[in-house]
Design a protein around this motif. Sequence first.
Motif, PDB file in Angstrom:
ATOM      1  N   ALA A 154       0.851  -1.188   0.000  1.00 51.07           N
ATOM      2  CA  ALA A 154       0.000   0.000   0.000  1.00 51.07           C
ATOM      3  C   ALA A 154       0.887   1.237   0.000  1.00 51.07           C
ATOM      4  O   ALA A 154       2.040   1.201   0.422  1.00 51.07           O
ATOM      5  N   LEU A 156       0.501   5.327   1.074  1.00 58.33           N
ATOM      6  CA  LEU A 156      -0.296   6.407   1.638  1.00 58.33           C
ATOM      7  C   LEU A 156       0.513   7.681   1.452  1.00 58.33           C
ATOM      8  O   LEU A 156       1.562   7.863   2.068  1.00 58.33           O
ATOM      9  N   ARG A 157       0.064   8.508   0.557  1.00 56.55           N
ATOM     10  CA  ARG A 157       0.798   9.743   0.250  1.00 56.55           C
ATOM     11  C   ARG A 157       0.603  10.769   1.361  1.00 56.55           C
ATOM     12  O   ARG A 157      -0.485  10.950   1.873  1.00 56.55           O
ATOM     13  N   SER A 159       0.935  14.739   2.963  1.00 62.71           N
ATOM     14  CA  SER A 159       0.535  16.061   2.468  1.00 62.71           C
ATOM     15  C   SER A 159       1.638  17.106   2.623  1.00 62.71           C
ATOM     16  O   SER A 159       1.524  18.201   2.080  1.00 62.71           O
ATOM     17  N   TYR A 167       9.859   8.045   2.062  1.00 61.48           N
ATOM     18  CA  TYR A 167       9.045   6.853   2.282  1.00 61.48           C
ATOM     19  C   TYR A 167       9.393   6.204   3.613  1.00 61.48           C
ATOM     20  O   TYR A 167      10.554   6.194   4.020  1.00 61.48           O
TER      21      TYR A 167
END
Length: 185
Positions: A154, A156-157, A159, A167
């Motif tokens: 997965a 999850l970016r 903001s 990462y």
Amino acid sequence: VPVPSSMVGATAESAVDLSDLSVVKVPLNAQETDAVLTPENLSGKAVLIQRSDFGSVPADQRRETYLRMTRIRGKLLQSKAALVIEATGSLGQAGPRLIDLSGQKHAPPPSIVIRDQAFRDFVERLSAGETGARVSAHFPASEVKPVTLRNVAALLRGSDPTLKNTYVIVSGHYDHVGLEGGQIH
């Protein structure tokens, strides 16, 4: 030393019917181990080892102890021993294990793990090498059941514009031990 059947686990690639094998104890200390771990000492015999209790090993010696145990077990699994018997302290009931032996050149010898402190203490008192003891073992082959495993990935970016190309990886794996004594090993 009587041991409850719930504290004994056996693993074999095929059914085992062994009678009157001589028992050789492999010591864990480095000086004596290699002298006992020779093909002529192990071939066709029941080999008895004590599994290290890592909880009682000082933290600065755990890596060395783990590497020594891994080396000994590796040599035993590649040996022509007829049976490997491991004595360990009370760790609870053994359950199914996730193991893939498909890449091995030959099947490892059948093994019995006895999780009982009184038996472990008994083994500790035995001298290294030939013990004079004899053992017979009769049990069916391990049951092999196919299981479905899943890989999960997965992303999850974040903001934050400064950290958007950074990462953090969180990973896990299917452990070969699984549950032991009702807890994740």
